[in-house]
Design an enzyme around this catalytic site. Structure first.
Site, PDB file in Angstrom:
ATOM      1  N   ASP A 160       0.840  -1.202   0.000  1.00 23.60           N
ATOM      2  CA  ASP A 160       0.000   0.000   0.000  1.00 23.60           C
ATOM      3  C   ASP A 160       0.877   1.254   0.000  1.00 23.60           C
ATOM      4  O   ASP A 160       0.548   2.271  -0.624  1.00 23.60           O
ATOM      5  CB  ASP A 160      -0.911   0.004   1.234  1.00 23.60           C
ATOM      6  CG  ASP A 160      -2.265   0.639   0.974  1.00 23.60           C
ATOM      7  OD1 ASP A 160      -2.303   1.678   0.297  1.00 23.60           O
ATOM      8  OD2 ASP A 160      -3.283   0.101   1.432  1.00 23.60           O
ATOM      9  N   HIS A 190      -8.048   2.922   6.207  1.00 28.41           N
ATOM     10  CA  HIS A 190      -7.253   4.077   5.779  1.00 28.41           C
ATOM     11  C   HIS A 190      -7.594   5.257   6.673  1.00 28.41           C
ATOM     12  O   HIS A 190      -8.697   5.348   7.221  1.00 28.41           O
ATOM     13  CB  HIS A 190      -7.512   4.421   4.306  1.00 28.41           C
ATOM     14  CG  HIS A 190      -6.707   3.587   3.369  1.00 28.41           C
ATOM     15  ND1 HIS A 190      -5.472   3.961   2.901  1.00 28.41           N
ATOM     16  CD2 HIS A 190      -6.949   2.362   2.844  1.00 28.41           C
ATOM     17  CE1 HIS A 190      -4.985   3.016   2.105  1.00 28.41           C
ATOM     18  NE2 HIS A 190      -5.858   2.034   2.057  1.00 28.41           N
ATOM     19  N   TYR A 212     -11.319   6.112  -3.753  1.00 30.47           N
ATOM     20  CA  TYR A 212     -10.214   5.165  -3.613  1.00 30.47           C
ATOM     21  C   TYR A 212      -8.925   5.905  -3.253  1.00 30.47           C
ATOM     22  O   TYR A 212      -8.520   6.842  -3.934  1.00 30.47           O
ATOM     23  CB  TYR A 212     -10.057   4.443  -4.945  1.00 30.47           C
ATOM     24  CG  TYR A 212      -9.305   3.138  -4.939  1.00 30.47           C
ATOM     25  CD1 TYR A 212      -9.582   2.146  -4.005  1.00 30.47           C
ATOM     26  CD2 TYR A 212      -8.340   2.879  -5.906  1.00 30.47           C
ATOM     27  CE1 TYR A 212      -8.913   0.941  -4.036  1.00 30.47           C
ATOM     28  CE2 TYR A 212      -7.660   1.662  -5.938  1.00 30.47           C
ATOM     29  CZ  TYR A 212      -7.955   0.697  -4.996  1.00 30.47           C
ATOM     30  OH  TYR A 212      -7.286  -0.493  -5.032  1.00 30.47           O
ATOM     31  N   HIS A 216      -9.096  -3.771   6.979  1.00 29.08           N
ATOM     32  CA  HIS A 216      -8.042  -2.931   6.402  1.00 29.08           C
ATOM     33  C   HIS A 216      -8.576  -1.510   6.363  1.00 29.08           C
ATOM     34  O   HIS A 216      -9.552  -1.220   5.667  1.00 29.08           O
ATOM     35  CB  HIS A 216      -7.722  -3.432   4.984  1.00 29.08           C
ATOM     36  CG  HIS A 216      -6.784  -2.556   4.197  1.00 29.08           C
ATOM     37  ND1 HIS A 216      -5.461  -2.882   4.011  1.00 29.08           N
ATOM     38  CD2 HIS A 216      -6.984  -1.400   3.511  1.00 29.08           C
ATOM     39  CE1 HIS A 216      -4.881  -1.966   3.250  1.00 29.08           C
ATOM     40  NE2 HIS A 216      -5.790  -1.052   2.933  1.00 29.08           N
ATOM     41  N   HIS A 259       2.047   3.230  -3.269  1.00 31.96           N
ATOM     42  CA  HIS A 259       1.305   4.378  -3.813  1.00 31.96           C
ATOM     43  C   HIS A 259       1.933   5.691  -3.359  1.00 31.96           C
ATOM     44  O   HIS A 259       2.071   6.641  -4.137  1.00 31.96           O
ATOM     45  CB  HIS A 259      -0.157   4.342  -3.353  1.00 31.96           C
ATOM     46  CG  HIS A 259      -0.967   3.221  -3.902  1.00 31.96           C
ATOM     47  ND1 HIS A 259      -1.228   3.083  -5.245  1.00 31.96           N
ATOM     48  CD2 HIS A 259      -1.597   2.184  -3.288  1.00 31.96           C
ATOM     49  CE1 HIS A 259      -1.986   2.007  -5.442  1.00 31.96           C
ATOM     50  NE2 HIS A 259      -2.216   1.452  -4.276  1.00 31.96           N
TER      51      HIS A 259
END
Length: 341
Positions: free
Chosen positions: A16, A198, A287, A196, A19
C-alpha cells in the site's frame, strides 16, 4: 517461531505504501524493511506494486523495480514472517501468482470491488492449489450495504478463502459502520474476518479497534502510516495500543519503533498526514490510491484537485477506472474556462 497471538497483523507498507512513493521502492529498501519487520516478529508482510501483481503500467503507475525482484528479496530476508501478495483479477494474472509463490510468497490476497466477488473463484482456487493461505479482500466496502457485503463475503468463503476482509479503501467508514459490517460477517461466516483501514478521516485506529471488538482477528497496518492517501492504521502505534488493552500480537514494540524511525521514515518523500486532498478522499468516498493521480491532473489542468476528487466520488468511480481522472479534470477545466473563471 510460535507465538501466542490474539490478533494477526499484516504489514502493508511495502505494498500500500508503494502508492505513497510513486511505486519507486528499491530492492535495498524492501530488503532492509522486510528484515526489520521479521526481527520484530510481524507475522505477514505484503509486497507488490500498490495495485497488486501486474500493477506496473502507465494507467496505475510504473514501478522502478520489477515487483518479482521485490518479492524474491523480501522472501529471502525473512525467517519467521510470511510474505503476502495482492492480486486484483483483471490486473494480476494467474501466471504471476504462480511466479510469486515460486519466489516465496505464502499468502495470496485476492481483491475485488465489494460487489464483484464473483470474479475471484479461479484465483482463490489457484492460490489454494499452490498451498498459499488465501484471503478474500472486499475493497471499497463503504459502497455496499451490510447485507450485500455479507453476501459477497459468503461467496468468497464458498470459493475457499481462509479469511475475508472488510476493506475501507477510501477511509470513508465511521466506527459504527465498521462494527455493523464486522459483526454481521462474524455472525454469517465461519472463516476468519479481517479489516483494512485508511486514515483519511483520522479514523483508521478507531475503526480498527471497533473491528477487533466486533470480532475481526486479522488486521492490516502500515508502519509509519506509509500507505495510500493519509496511510493506514499505523502499525507500531496499533501494537502499543493493543498491548495496553491486553491483546497479544506477538510483535516487539521497541523493534517496530526502531524500524519505523530508522528504516521507513527515510523512505517517506514527505510525512504521512491528513492533507486537504486525503481528507477529501474520505469525505467523498474515493479510492485512496487516486490521490497522486488527482494531484497530477489538477496541476496539468490548473484546477483544484479537491474538485476532481469530489466529482469522482459523485460518479462512484472505483479502482481500475484511473483513466477517468484525466477525463474528469478536463471536463472541470473546460467548464471553468467556459464560465470565464
Amino acid at each position: 517461531m510460535t507465538l501466542n497471538r490474539d490478533i494477526l497483523i499484516t504489514e502493508v507498507a511495502l505494498r500500500d505504501g508503494s502508492h505513497a512513493v510513486g511505486h519507486q521502492f528499491t530492492v535495498e529498501q524492501v530488503t532492509l524493511v522486510a528484515r526489520g519487520l521479521d526481527e520484530a516478529n510481524v507475522p505477514y508482510i505484503e509486497v507488490t506494486h500498490g495495485d497488486g501483481l501486474g500493477g506496473s503500467s502507465l494507467q496505475y503507475g510504473l514501478s522502478l523495480t520489477n515487483e518479482m525482484e521485490l518479492i524474491e528479496a523480501a522472501a529471502a530476508s525473512v525467517t519467521n514472517s510470511k510474505i503476502a501478495v495482492l492480486l486484483l483479477p483483471g490486473i494480476g494474472t494467474m501466471p504471476e501468482l504462480k511466479e510469486a509463490a515460486r519466489l516465496g510468497a505464502k499468502m495470496a490476497r485476492i481483491a475485488t470491488h465489494v460487489t464483484e466477488a464473483d470474479v475471484s473463484p479461479q484465483h482463490i482456487a489457484l492460490a489454494k492449489d499452490l498451498g498459499m493461505e488465501t484471503i478474500g479482500f472486499l475493497m471499497m466496502s463503504h459502497m455496499a450495504p451490510t447485507e450485500k457485503l455479507v453476501e459477497q463475503a459468503k461467496l468468497m468463503e464458498s470459493y475457499g478463502a481462509d479469511t475475508v476482509y472488510v476493506v475501507d479503501s477510501a477511509g470513508a467508514l465511521l466506527p459504527h459502520q465498521v462494527t455493523e459490517r464486522i459483526s454481521a460477517m462474524k455472525n454469517s461466516l465461519s472463516v476468519n474476518i479481517g479489516f483494512h483501514g485508511h486514515n483519511n478521516l483520522s479514523l483508521a485506529m478507531g475503526n480498527t479497534l471497533a473491528a477487533i471488538e466486533a470480532g475481526a482477528t486479522r488486521i492490516d497496518g502500515s508502519i509509519r502510516c506509509l500507505g495510500a492517501g493519509a496511510g493506514n492504521t499505523q502499525t507500531e502505534v496499533l501494537v502499543a495500543v493493543l498491548d495496553r488493552l491486553g491483546i497479544k500480537t506477538g510483535v516487539d514494540i521497541y523493534k517496530m519503533m526502531d524500524v519505523a524511525e530508522n528504516l521507513v521514515a527515510p523512505i517517506l518523500q514527505k510525512p504521512q498526514e491528513i492533507t486537504k486532498d486525503s481528507l477529501v478522499l474520505g469525505y467523498a468516498g474515493v479510492y485512496s490510491s487516486f490521490l497522486l493521480h488527482a494531484q497530477r491532473a489538477a496541476e496539468r489542468f490548473g484546477i483544484d484537485s479537491r474538485d476532481i476528487l469530489i466529482e469522482l466520488g459523485k460518479r462512484n468511480v472505483v479502482g481500475g477506472q484511473e483513466d477517468m481522472i484525466i477525463d474528469v479534470a478536463a471536463e472541470i477545466s473546460k467548464k471553468k474556462i467556459g464560465a470565464g473563471a
